[in-house]
Design an enzyme around this catalytic site. Structure first.
Site, PDB file in Angstrom:
ATOM      1  N   PHE A   1       0.823  -1.227   0.000  1.00 30.32           N
ATOM      2  CA  PHE A   1       0.000   0.000   0.000  1.00 30.32           C
ATOM      3  C   PHE A   1       0.855   1.274   0.000  1.00 30.32           C
ATOM      4  N   ILE A   2       1.579   1.528   1.087  1.00 31.31           N
ATOM      5  CA  ILE A   2       2.262   2.822   1.221  1.00 31.31           C
ATOM      6  C   ILE A   2       3.499   2.873   0.333  1.00 31.31           C
TER       7      ILE A   2
ATOM      8  N   LYS B   1       8.459  -9.233  -1.675  1.00 32.96           N
ATOM      9  CA  LYS B   1       8.229 -10.686  -1.673  1.00 32.96           C
ATOM     10  C   LYS B   1       6.879 -11.046  -2.284  1.00 32.96           C
TER      11      LYS B   1
ATOM     12  N   TYR C   1      10.175   0.056   3.380  1.00 30.71           N
ATOM     13  CA  TYR C   1       8.748  -0.040   3.740  1.00 30.71           C
ATOM     14  C   TYR C   1       8.322  -1.470   4.059  1.00 30.71           C
TER      15      TYR C   1
ATOM     16  N   GLU D   1       5.491  -7.010   7.687  1.00 33.65           N
ATOM     17  CA  GLU D   1       4.169  -7.531   8.011  1.00 33.65           C
ATOM     18  C   GLU D   1       3.516  -6.404   8.789  1.00 33.65           C
TER      19      GLU D   1
ATOM     20  N   THR E   1       6.280   3.320  12.507  1.00 40.91           N
ATOM     21  CA  THR E   1       4.900   3.662  12.872  1.00 40.91           C
ATOM     22  C   THR E   1       4.833   4.335  14.242  1.00 40.91           C
ATOM     23  N   ASP E   2       3.772   5.114  14.461  1.00 39.77           N
ATOM     24  CA  ASP E   2       3.567   5.715  15.779  1.00 39.77           C
ATOM     25  C   ASP E   2       3.253   4.660  16.841  1.00 39.77           C
ATOM     26  N   GLU E   3       2.863   3.453  16.397  1.00 39.91           N
ATOM     27  CA  GLU E   3       2.459   2.421  17.360  1.00 39.91           C
ATOM     28  C   GLU E   3       3.599   1.959  18.257  1.00 39.91           C
TER      29      GLU E   3
ATOM     30  N   TYR F   1       2.890  -6.991  16.309  1.00 44.37           N
ATOM     31  CA  TYR F   1       3.261  -6.098  15.193  1.00 44.37           C
ATOM     32  C   TYR F   1       4.082  -4.916  15.697  1.00 44.37           C
TER      33      TYR F   1
ATOM     34  N   LYS G   1       8.091  -3.786  15.135  1.00 40.92           N
ATOM     35  CA  LYS G   1       8.469  -2.506  14.511  1.00 40.92           C
ATOM     36  C   LYS G   1       9.374  -1.728  15.479  1.00 40.92           C
TER      37      LYS G   1
ATOM     38  N   LYS H   1     -18.141  -3.390  10.097  1.00 43.45           N
ATOM     39  CA  LYS H   1     -17.886  -3.989  11.414  1.00 43.45           C
ATOM     40  C   LYS H   1     -17.012  -3.065  12.252  1.00 43.45           C
TER      41      LYS H   1
ATOM     42  N   GLY I   1      -5.919  -6.253  23.373  1.00 47.73           N
ATOM     43  CA  GLY I   1      -4.869  -5.244  23.609  1.00 47.73           C
ATOM     44  C   GLY I   1      -5.045  -3.973  22.790  1.00 47.73           C
TER      45      GLY I   1
HETATM   46  P1  NAD Z   1       1.401  -3.530   3.408  1.00 48.70           P
HETATM   47  O1  NAD Z   1       1.137  -4.731   4.237  1.00 48.70           O
HETATM   48  O2  NAD Z   1       0.308  -2.984   2.545  1.00 48.70           O
HETATM   49  O3  NAD Z   1       2.645  -3.791   2.445  1.00 48.70           O
HETATM   50  C1  NAD Z   1       3.800  -4.450   2.874  1.00 48.70           C
HETATM   51  C2  NAD Z   1       4.605  -4.869   1.642  1.00 48.70           C
HETATM   52  O4  NAD Z   1       5.804  -5.501   2.092  1.00 48.70           O
HETATM   53  C3  NAD Z   1       3.880  -5.866   0.733  1.00 48.70           C
HETATM   54  O5  NAD Z   1       4.020  -5.493  -0.612  1.00 48.70           O
HETATM   55  C4  NAD Z   1       4.590  -7.182   1.012  1.00 48.70           C
HETATM   56  O6  NAD Z   1       4.571  -8.081  -0.097  1.00 48.70           O
HETATM   57  C5  NAD Z   1       5.991  -6.704   1.350  1.00 48.70           C
HETATM   58  N1  NAD Z   1       6.729  -7.662   2.197  1.00 48.70           N
HETATM   59  C6  NAD Z   1       6.308  -8.261   3.342  1.00 48.70           C
HETATM   60  N2  NAD Z   1       7.254  -9.087   3.814  1.00 48.70           N
HETATM   61  C7  NAD Z   1       8.310  -8.989   2.964  1.00 48.70           C
HETATM   62  C8  NAD Z   1       9.606  -9.590   2.934  1.00 48.70           C
HETATM   63  N3  NAD Z   1       9.994 -10.462   3.866  1.00 48.70           N
HETATM   64  N4  NAD Z   1      10.427  -9.256   1.919  1.00 48.70           N
HETATM   65  C9  NAD Z   1      10.054  -8.369   0.957  1.00 48.70           C
HETATM   66  N5  NAD Z   1       8.834  -7.791   0.934  1.00 48.70           N
HETATM   67  C10 NAD Z   1       7.981  -8.088   1.930  1.00 48.70           C
HETATM   68  O7  NAD Z   1       1.933  -2.427   4.432  1.00 48.70           O
HETATM   69  P2  NAD Z   1       1.734  -0.840   4.432  1.00 48.70           P
HETATM   70  O8  NAD Z   1       0.506  -0.523   5.172  1.00 48.70           O
HETATM   71  O9  NAD Z   1       1.953  -0.351   3.081  1.00 48.70           O
HETATM   72  O10 NAD Z   1       2.967  -0.423   5.369  1.00 48.70           O
HETATM   73  C11 NAD Z   1       4.256  -0.158   4.810  1.00 48.70           C
HETATM   74  C12 NAD Z   1       5.197   0.267   5.905  1.00 48.70           C
HETATM   75  O11 NAD Z   1       4.712   1.453   6.535  1.00 48.70           O
HETATM   76  C13 NAD Z   1       5.371  -0.757   7.029  1.00 48.70           C
HETATM   77  O12 NAD Z   1       6.722  -0.753   7.427  1.00 48.70           O
HETATM   78  C14 NAD Z   1       4.477  -0.230   8.149  1.00 48.70           C
HETATM   79  O13 NAD Z   1       4.962  -0.622   9.404  1.00 48.70           O
HETATM   80  C15 NAD Z   1       4.626   1.256   7.952  1.00 48.70           C
HETATM   81  N6  NAD Z   1       3.495   2.083   8.424  1.00 48.70           N
HETATM   82  C16 NAD Z   1       2.224   1.792   8.034  1.00 48.70           C
HETATM   83  C17 NAD Z   1       1.164   2.612   8.425  1.00 48.70           C
HETATM   84  C18 NAD Z   1      -0.260   2.354   7.972  1.00 48.70           C
HETATM   85  O14 NAD Z   1      -1.151   3.113   8.339  1.00 48.70           O
HETATM   86  N7  NAD Z   1      -0.529   1.346   7.165  1.00 48.70           N
HETATM   87  C19 NAD Z   1       1.428   3.714   9.250  1.00 48.70           C
HETATM   88  C20 NAD Z   1       2.753   3.978   9.645  1.00 48.70           C
HETATM   89  C21 NAD Z   1       3.771   3.152   9.216  1.00 48.70           C
HETATM   90  O1  TDX Z   2     -12.925  -4.045  10.857  1.00 49.65           O
HETATM   91  C1  TDX Z   2     -12.334  -3.289  11.619  1.00 49.65           C
HETATM   92  N1  TDX Z   2     -13.041  -2.587  12.548  1.00 49.65           N
HETATM   93  C2  TDX Z   2     -12.459  -1.726  13.425  1.00 49.65           C
HETATM   94  O2  TDX Z   2     -13.158  -1.105  14.242  1.00 49.65           O
HETATM   95  C3  TDX Z   2     -10.889  -3.089  11.556  1.00 49.65           C
HETATM   96  C4  TDX Z   2     -10.070  -3.856  10.556  1.00 49.65           C
HETATM   97  C5  TDX Z   2     -10.318  -2.217  12.436  1.00 49.65           C
HETATM   98  N2  TDX Z   2     -11.065  -1.547  13.352  1.00 49.65           N
HETATM   99  C6  TDX Z   2     -10.410  -0.547  14.236  1.00 49.65           C
HETATM  100  C7  TDX Z   2      -9.143  -0.991  14.910  1.00 49.65           C
HETATM  101  C8  TDX Z   2      -8.349   0.315  15.001  1.00 49.65           C
HETATM  102  O3  TDX Z   2      -8.740   1.042  16.155  1.00 49.65           O
HETATM  103  O4  TDX Z   2     -10.033   0.536  13.381  1.00 49.65           O
HETATM  104  C9  TDX Z   2      -8.778   1.095  13.770  1.00 49.65           C
HETATM  105  C10 TDX Z   2      -7.797   0.996  12.622  1.00 49.65           C
HETATM  106  O5  TDX Z   2      -7.484  -0.366  12.436  1.00 49.65           O
HETATM  107  P1  TDX Z   2      -6.405  -0.878  11.358  1.00 49.65           P
HETATM  108  O6  TDX Z   2      -6.794  -0.384  10.013  1.00 49.65           O
HETATM  109  O7  TDX Z   2      -6.219  -2.330  11.562  1.00 49.65           O
HETATM  110  O8  TDX Z   2      -5.128  -0.025  11.768  1.00 49.65           O
HETATM  111  P2  TDX Z   2      -4.234   0.060  13.126  1.00 49.65           P
HETATM  112  O9  TDX Z   2      -4.337  -1.169  13.926  1.00 49.65           O
HETATM  113  O10 TDX Z   2      -4.555   1.368  13.774  1.00 49.65           O
HETATM  114  O11 TDX Z   2      -2.764   0.096  12.484  1.00 49.65           O
HETATM  115  C11 TDX Z   2      -2.502   0.846  11.266  1.00 49.65           C
HETATM  116  O12 TDX Z   2      -1.857   2.071  11.548  1.00 49.65           O
HETATM  117  C12 TDX Z   2      -0.538   2.002  12.021  1.00 49.65           C
HETATM  118  C13 TDX Z   2      -1.672   0.016  10.299  1.00 49.65           C
HETATM  119  O13 TDX Z   2      -2.310  -1.211  10.021  1.00 49.65           O
HETATM  120  C14 TDX Z   2      -0.280  -0.205  10.830  1.00 49.65           C
HETATM  121  O14 TDX Z   2       0.517  -0.869   9.856  1.00 49.65           O
HETATM  122  C15 TDX Z   2       0.342   1.136  11.151  1.00 49.65           C
HETATM  123  O15 TDX Z   2       1.583   0.948  11.762  1.00 49.65           O
END
Ligand code: NAD
Ligand code: TDX
Length: 342
Positions: free
Chosen positions: A12-13, A35, A79, A82, A122-124, A158, A162, A213, A283
């Site tokens: 995604f990102i 991957k 980036y 998991e 991530t901020d988490e 997770y 991180k 949901k 959690g």
């Molecule tokens: P995502 O799950 O959509 O994408 C992860 C990508 O990494 C996928 O394309 C996957 O195939 C690849 N990948 C996974 N394991 C791998 C491996 N062993 N080798 C090579 N490629 C591999 O994740 P995202 O939401 O795009 O997040 C990207 C990054 O940003 C992550 O590091 C996440 O911690 C960070 N991040 C995400 C958010 C969010 O809101 N989603 C917020 C802050 C930080």
């Molecule tokens: O179906 C749902 N219903 C619901 O209420 C899902 C999937 C989530 N939620 C809630 C859980 C969280 O409070 O919504 C909020 C957002 O959930 P996620 O999209 O799973 O995100 P979150 O757990 O906050 O983590 C995301 O932001 C930080 C990303 O997945 C992480 O990769 C990033 O680090």
């Protein structure tokens, strides 16, 4: 910066960042190392010119492969991870393997070839903050936000992996002089986000005739940022950031989940009560909030996509117009959630 590896660039990102760089910085050539796990998708890069973007399908924990790629580039933007909390509660192992061993493998190669490294986190890693309603005195301005000085206090498999990966990078800077920066960003939304995540799950539920949901009471707060603003933040740090520093990326987008869901329902023409309360996440972090003053004041970054309603509207449109991108995955994702009463 001319030759860049983007790990996880088919997710995604990462893929949004690749689009951002191709559109704004014509001098850069990108190798995506991905991957293609369940979260990666070739289609995310399909519209990009082959002479600018090359996809190598492989594992960031494959030291031989990483070494062979790192020796030919000047920068790695990391980036790959998991990334889904709910999955990490089911099976933490891939999180330990990719987020810790994978990051270790990359920084070892970068130190060997003196490659500039940027770690996307991530901020988490900072754990969670109390809900504003539980603090003495309510309203805007009440309650702290995360800064780069906040103590690490992760809650889930997770976020703990991180956090561990951030600490590896910090140690490699100090002990080995790795030329690295770190960014910790808040919750992203926008196109190409996997439908397991909150916003796309609810949008695609409605488009599939399934009720959205909501976990628990829906009071948990996330600090939403459009993924394009995350990309410009990472680019700013890559080009202007100070080696060894951590920058927090956020766009002051705090909303509770119930409010976000209500907005999605409204924008999609559904009744306000057309959703189900489901089992809460174990959690479940209460609130995230980012103080991005350092990035804004020291490096001059400002977010552009700050109207959340407009951003959400555009995101809904994207999922409506790109059904083939997500439809085949929907059944399996929902079956997995159903097993946990979610
Ligand atoms: P995502 O799950 O959509 O994408 C992860 C990508 O990494 C996928 O394309 C996957 O195939 C690849 N990948 C996974 N394991 C791998 C491996 N062993 N080798 C090579 N490629 C591999 O994740 P995202 O939401 O795009 O997040 C990207 C990054 O940003 C992550 O590091 C996440 O911690 C960070 N991040 C995400 C958010 C969010 O809101 N989603 C917020 C802050 C930080
Ligand atoms: O179906 C749902 N219903 C619901 O209420 C899902 C999937 C989530 N939620 C809630 C859980 C969280 O409070 O919504 C909020 C957002 O959930 P996620 O999209 O799973 O995100 P979150 O757990 O906050 O983590 C995301 O932001 C930080 C990303 O997945 C992480 O990769 C990033 O680090």
């Amino acid at each position: 910066m001319k030759k860049v590896i983007v790990t996880g660039g088919a997710g995604f990102i990462g893929s949004n960042f690749v689009h951002y760089v191709v559109n704004h910085h014509p001098e850069v050539h990108i190798t995506v190392l991905d991957k293609l796990t369940y979260a990666g998708n070739r289609a995310n890069l399909a519209k990009l010119p082959a002479e600018r973007v090359k996809l190598v399908v492989g594992d960031i924990a494959d030291a031989k492969l990483v070494d062979s790629l790192a020796k030919d580039v000047d920068t790695v933007v990391h980036y790959a991870a998991e990334s889904h909390n709910d999955n990490s509660l089911e099976d933490p192992y891939p999180f330990v393997q990719t987020n810790l061993i994978g990051t270790y493998t990359l920084i070892e190669a970068c130190r060997k070839y003196d490659v500039r490294f940027h770690h996307v986190s991530t901020d988490e890693v900072y754990g969670d903050l109390p809900l504003r309603e539980d603090l003495p005195g309510k309203g805007i301005g009440v309650g702290e936000k995360f800064t780069d000085q906040a103590p690490y206090n992760p809650s889930s498999p997770y976020s703990s992996t991180k956090a561990g990966s951030d600490l590896l990078v910090k140690a490699w800077v100090r002990s080995f002089g790795l030329r690295a920066t770190i960014s910790n960003c808040s919750n992203n939304y926008g196109p190409y986000q996997h439908i397991e995540k909150f916003i796309p799950r609810q949008i695609t539920n409605i488009l599939s005739g399934i009720r959205p949901k909501l976990y628990g009471d829906g009071k948990n707060v996330r600090d939403w940022i459009h993924t394009n603003d995350h990309s410009s933040g990472v680019w700013t740090i890559l080009t202007k950031g100070k080696i060894g520093e951590t920058y927090l990326i956020g766009a002051d987008g705090e909303e509770d989940n119930k409010t976000v869901l209500a907005l999605i329902l409204k924008l999609m023409g559904e009744a306000p009560d057309a959703f189900d309360h489901v089992n809460n996440r174990a959690g479940h972090d209460l609130r995230y909030a980012i103080d991005s003053t350092k990035l804004r004041e020291e490096l001059g970054w400002t977010p552009q996509f700050i109207n959340f309603r407009d951003g959400l509207k555009a995101t809904i449109k994207w999922y409506k117009n790109n059904r083939t991108w997500w439809e085949a995955k929907k059944k399996e994702v929902e079956e997995n959630y159903a097993k946990n009463g979610q």
